[in-house]
Design a protein around this motif. Structure first.
Motif, PDB file in Angstrom:
ATOM      1  N   ARG A 124       0.847  -1.192   0.000  1.00  0.00           N
ATOM      2  CA  ARG A 124       0.000   0.000   0.000  1.00  0.00           C
ATOM      3  C   ARG A 124       0.883   1.242   0.000  1.00  0.00           C
ATOM      4  N   SER A 125       0.401   2.282  -0.634  1.00  0.00           N
ATOM      5  CA  SER A 125       1.186   3.512  -0.710  1.00  0.00           C
ATOM      6  C   SER A 125       1.249   4.186   0.659  1.00  0.00           C
ATOM      7  N   LEU A 126       2.274   4.997   0.845  1.00  0.00           N
ATOM      8  CA  LEU A 126       2.376   5.753   2.090  1.00  0.00           C
ATOM      9  C   LEU A 126       1.191   6.692   2.257  1.00  0.00           C
ATOM     10  N   ARG A 127       0.724   7.271   1.177  1.00  0.00           N
ATOM     11  CA  ARG A 127      -0.433   8.173   1.271  1.00  0.00           C
ATOM     12  C   ARG A 127      -1.649   7.428   1.800  1.00  0.00           C
ATOM     13  N   ALA A 128      -1.904   6.227   1.272  1.00  0.00           N
ATOM     14  CA  ALA A 128      -3.047   5.447   1.728  1.00  0.00           C
ATOM     15  C   ALA A 128      -2.896   5.045   3.190  1.00  0.00           C
ATOM     16  N   LEU A 129      -1.696   4.676   3.592  1.00  0.00           N
ATOM     17  CA  LEU A 129      -1.465   4.276   4.982  1.00  0.00           C
ATOM     18  C   LEU A 129      -1.607   5.456   5.934  1.00  0.00           C
ATOM     19  N   ARG A 130      -1.162   6.614   5.518  1.00  0.00           N
ATOM     20  CA  ARG A 130      -1.271   7.794   6.383  1.00  0.00           C
ATOM     21  C   ARG A 130      -2.718   8.179   6.630  1.00  0.00           C
ATOM     22  N   ARG A 131      -3.604   7.871   5.689  1.00  0.00           N
ATOM     23  CA  ARG A 131      -5.030   8.178   5.880  1.00  0.00           C
ATOM     24  C   ARG A 131      -5.615   7.430   7.066  1.00  0.00           C
ATOM     25  N   LEU A 132      -4.970   6.346   7.471  1.00  0.00           N
ATOM     26  CA  LEU A 132      -5.482   5.536   8.576  1.00  0.00           C
ATOM     27  C   LEU A 132      -5.151   6.118   9.943  1.00  0.00           C
ATOM     28  N   LEU A 133      -4.310   7.137   9.979  1.00  0.00           N
ATOM     29  CA  LEU A 133      -3.794   7.644  11.246  1.00  0.00           C
ATOM     30  C   LEU A 133      -4.594   8.812  11.798  1.00  0.00           C
ATOM     31  N   LEU A 134      -4.682   8.863  13.103  1.00  0.00           N
ATOM     32  CA  LEU A 134      -5.141  10.060  13.782  1.00  0.00           C
ATOM     33  C   LEU A 134      -4.081  11.151  13.633  1.00  0.00           C
ATOM     34  N   PRO A 135      -4.465  12.418  13.820  1.00  0.00           N
ATOM     35  CA  PRO A 135      -3.444  13.467  13.791  1.00  0.00           C
ATOM     36  C   PRO A 135      -2.314  13.143  14.765  1.00  0.00           C
ATOM     37  N   ARG A 136      -1.101  13.270  14.292  1.00  0.00           N
ATOM     38  CA  ARG A 136       0.109  12.965  15.070  1.00  0.00           C
ATOM     39  C   ARG A 136       0.262  11.477  15.364  1.00  0.00           C
ATOM     40  N   GLY A 137      -0.477  10.644  14.621  1.00  0.00           N
ATOM     41  CA  GLY A 137      -0.309   9.208  14.783  1.00  0.00           C
ATOM     42  C   GLY A 137       1.003   8.736  14.177  1.00  0.00           C
ATOM     43  N   THR A 138       1.327   7.466  14.401  1.00  0.00           N
ATOM     44  CA  THR A 138       2.603   6.906  13.961  1.00  0.00           C
ATOM     45  C   THR A 138       2.385   5.726  13.029  1.00  0.00           C
ATOM     46  N   LEU A 139       3.058   5.758  11.893  1.00  0.00           N
ATOM     47  CA  LEU A 139       3.085   4.642  10.951  1.00  0.00           C
ATOM     48  C   LEU A 139       4.440   3.963  11.058  1.00  0.00           C
ATOM     49  N   VAL A 140       4.443   2.683  11.405  1.00  0.00           N
ATOM     50  CA  VAL A 140       5.678   1.911  11.533  1.00  0.00           C
ATOM     51  C   VAL A 140       5.746   0.930  10.365  1.00  0.00           C
ATOM     52  N   LEU A 141       6.804   1.038   9.577  1.00  0.00           N
ATOM     53  CA  LEU A 141       6.984   0.206   8.394  1.00  0.00           C
ATOM     54  C   LEU A 141       7.933  -0.942   8.720  1.00  0.00           C
ATOM     55  N   VAL A 142       7.430  -2.158   8.598  1.00  0.00           N
ATOM     56  CA  VAL A 142       8.296  -3.322   8.770  1.00  0.00           C
ATOM     57  C   VAL A 142       9.122  -3.545   7.511  1.00  0.00           C
ATOM     58  N   GLY A 143       8.610  -3.142   6.376  1.00  0.00           N
ATOM     59  CA  GLY A 143       9.382  -3.263   5.149  1.00  0.00           C
ATOM     60  C   GLY A 143       8.594  -3.880   4.019  1.00  0.00           C
ATOM     61  N   GLY A 144       7.559  -4.617   4.325  1.00  0.00           N
ATOM     62  CA  GLY A 144       6.738  -5.192   3.273  1.00  0.00           C
ATOM     63  C   GLY A 144       7.198  -6.580   2.886  1.00  0.00           C
ATOM     64  N   ILE A 145       6.614  -7.600   3.513  1.00  0.00           N
ATOM     65  CA  ILE A 145       7.018  -8.960   3.205  1.00  0.00           C
ATOM     66  C   ILE A 145       6.644  -9.343   1.780  1.00  0.00           C
ATOM     67  N   THR A 146       5.734  -8.592   1.135  1.00  0.00           N
ATOM     68  CA  THR A 146       5.362  -8.907  -0.238  1.00  0.00           C
ATOM     69  C   THR A 146       6.332  -8.317  -1.244  1.00  0.00           C
ATOM     70  N   SER A 147       7.236  -7.417  -0.815  1.00  0.00           N
ATOM     71  CA  SER A 147       8.214  -6.821  -1.723  1.00  0.00           C
ATOM     72  C   SER A 147       9.353  -7.801  -1.934  1.00  0.00           C
ATOM     73  N   ARG A 148       9.703  -8.086  -3.186  1.00  0.00           N
ATOM     74  CA  ARG A 148      10.646  -9.157  -3.449  1.00  0.00           C
ATOM     75  C   ARG A 148      11.924  -8.686  -4.111  1.00  0.00           C
ATOM     76  N   GLY A 149      11.856  -8.155  -5.331  1.00  0.00           N
ATOM     77  CA  GLY A 149      13.053  -7.923  -6.116  1.00  0.00           C
ATOM     78  C   GLY A 149      13.552  -6.500  -6.063  1.00  0.00           C
ATOM     79  N   GLY A 150      14.247  -6.109  -7.164  1.00  0.00           N
ATOM     80  CA  GLY A 150      14.816  -4.779  -7.238  1.00  0.00           C
ATOM     81  C   GLY A 150      16.102  -4.673  -6.442  1.00  0.00           C
ATOM     82  N   LEU A 151      16.611  -3.467  -6.348  1.00  0.00           N
ATOM     83  CA  LEU A 151      17.850  -3.233  -5.624  1.00  0.00           C
ATOM     84  C   LEU A 151      17.642  -3.287  -4.122  1.00  0.00           C
ATOM     85  N   LEU A 152      16.574  -2.640  -3.630  1.00  0.00           N
ATOM     86  CA  LEU A 152      16.353  -2.511  -2.193  1.00  0.00           C
ATOM     87  C   LEU A 152      15.260  -3.430  -1.659  1.00  0.00           C
ATOM     88  N   GLY A 153      14.352  -3.894  -2.508  1.00  0.00           N
ATOM     89  CA  GLY A 153      13.273  -4.747  -2.048  1.00  0.00           C
ATOM     90  C   GLY A 153      12.425  -4.065  -0.987  1.00  0.00           C
TER      91      GLY A 153
END
Length: 324
Positions: free
Chosen positions: A219-248
Motif C-alpha cells: 500500500r502507498s504511504l499516502r493510503a497508509l497515512r489516511r489511517l492515522l489520527l493526527p500525530r499518529g505513527t506509521l511503523v513500516l516493517v518493510g513489506g514482506i510482499t516486496s521481493r526484487g529490485g535493488l532494495l526490495g
C-alpha cells in the motif's frame, strides 16, 4: 553434521543437504545442538538474492562457499567458549543467529539467546525470535505504544502479525488486524477485531488509529497515512510482499524516512535487533500466558525446500517450523 547449503541463487531446489564439519567454537560463542528452526522471508531473500542488496553480505555472483541458511533456532547447548558466562552445557535455549540455523549444530552468540521457557516446545520456541523481536521493537521502541491506544496491524495473521496482535493487547491497546480470509478466526481468537483485505479496502475505512504497524506492504504511504489520527505513527516493517529490485522491502522504508519530516504524522521503520533482554521479556509473557507462538505447520528437517516453497507461495497463518 547435516546442513543445508546453496552454491547459486535461485528457488528452493538449489539447496543441497550435505555433511559438513561442526562449526568451530570461538571463545565468546556457544555450540547449540539444533532441535528446531523456523523459516522466515529472510531466508528466501538470501536464497534468491531478492533484493539484489542481499548479495553484498553473502556474495555478489554466488553465495560464498559453506554458507548455511536459517536464523531462528531452538536447541540444547553442547559446549561453551571459555569467555561465556550465564549458559552451560545442557541448557535449553532459543534465539537467533545471522545464518546457520538450518543445520544439526550452530555456533551462536549468548547475546542473542535466552533460556527456553520450560513449558514451551522446541518447535514453539524456534518460532519466536525474529518475528516476535520485530513485532515488539516495532510497537514499543519505534511506535511508542501506550495503554489505551488504537492500533492497526496490517498482515495480522502471519508470523510477525500474530505476535504483534498479542503484544499490542498486552500493552493495553485496542487492536484491529488486517488479514486474508484464512486468518480471520485466528486474529479474532487473539483478541483483535479482524478486517478481510480481500473483501474491503481497509485504507478507505473511516476508523483512525494512533499506531499502524504495516507488515504486509503493498500500500502507498499516502493510503497508509489516511489511517492515522493526527500525530499518529506509521511503523513500516518493510513489506514482506516486496521481493526484487535493488532494495526490495527497504525501498518503502527509505521513502518513509524521506517523507516523515514533511508530514504531520510520524513515519518510521523497524529493523529487528535480537538481544537476550527482549528474549527474556518475551519468555516472561509466554510463561504468563499473555503471548503464544502460532504455528502454521511443521516440516521435518529434510523437507526444508518444501517449507520454503510453502512460505513463498501462500500466506501462512502463523510460523513455519522445521524439526530435527
Amino acid at each position: 553434521m547435516k546442513a543445508w547449503t546453496w552454491d547459486r541463487y535461485g528457488p528452493p531446489d538449489v539447496l543441497t543437504l550435505q555433511d559438513l564439519p561442526e562449526p568451530a567454537l570461538a571463545p565468546d560463542k556457544v555450540l547449540v545442538r539444533v532441535r528446531a528452526a523456523s523459516v522466515n522471508p529472510y531466508d528466501w531473500r538470501h536464497l534468491r538474492a531478492a533484493p539484489f542488496l542481499v548479495r553484498l553480505s553473502v556474495g555478489l555472483r554466488r553465495p560464498r562457499p559453506g554458507l548455511i541458511l536459517g536464523a531462528d533456532v531452538a536447541g540444547v547447548v553442547e559446549r561453551v567458549g571459555e569467555e561465556v558466562t550465564g549458559l552451560r552445557p545442557g541448557d535449553e535455549v532459543f534465539g537467533e543467529v545471522p545464518l546457520g540455523a538450518f543445520a544439526e549444530s550452530v555456533a551462536a552468540s549468548p547475546a542473542t539467546l535466552a533460556v527456553k521457557p520450560a513449558d514451551l516446545s522446541f518447535e514453539q520456541a524456534a518460532a519466536v525470535s525474529m518475528a516476535a523481536h520485530t513485532a515488539l521493537q516495532g510497537l514499543r521502541d519505534v511506535g511508542g505504544i501506550e495503554d489505551g491506544q488504537r492500533v492497526l496491524v496490517i498482515g495480522a495473521s502471519g508470523g510477525i502479525g500474530t505476535f504483534a496482535v498479542q503484544l499490542a493487547k498486552a500493552f493495553g491497546a485496542d487492536v484491529t488486524g488486517v488479514c486474508g480470509p484464512r486468518g480471520l478466526d485466528l486474529v479474532r481468537s487473539l483478541g483483535a477485531d479482524a478486517v478481510d483485505y480481500t473483501s474491503t479496502d481497509f485504507t478507505e475505512r473511516t476508523e483512525r488509529y494512533d499506531l499502524v504497524l504495516d507488515i504486509a506492504g503493498g500500500r502507498s504511504l499516502r493510503a497508509l497515512r489516511r489511517l492515522l489520527l493526527p500525530r499518529g505513527t506509521l511503523v513500516l516493517v518493510g513489506g514482506i510482499t516486496s521481493r526484487g529490485g535493488l532494495l526490495g522491502p527497504a525501498a518503502q522504508q527509505v521513502r518513509g524516512f524521506l517523507l516523515s519530516p514533511f508530514v504531520r504524522e510520524r513515519v518510521a521503520a523497524v529493523q529487528w535487533k535480537p538481544n537476550t533482554a527482549d528474549l527474556r521479556l518475551l519468555a516472561t509473557l509466554i510463561e504468563e500466558r499473555r503471548l503464544a507462538p502460532v504455528l502454521d505447520r511443521t516440516y521435518p528437517f529434510a523437507a526444508l525446500p518444501e517449507a520454503l516453497r510453502h512460505l513463498e507461495q501462500g500466506h501462512p497463518v502463523g510460523k513455519i517450523v522445521l524439526t530435527l
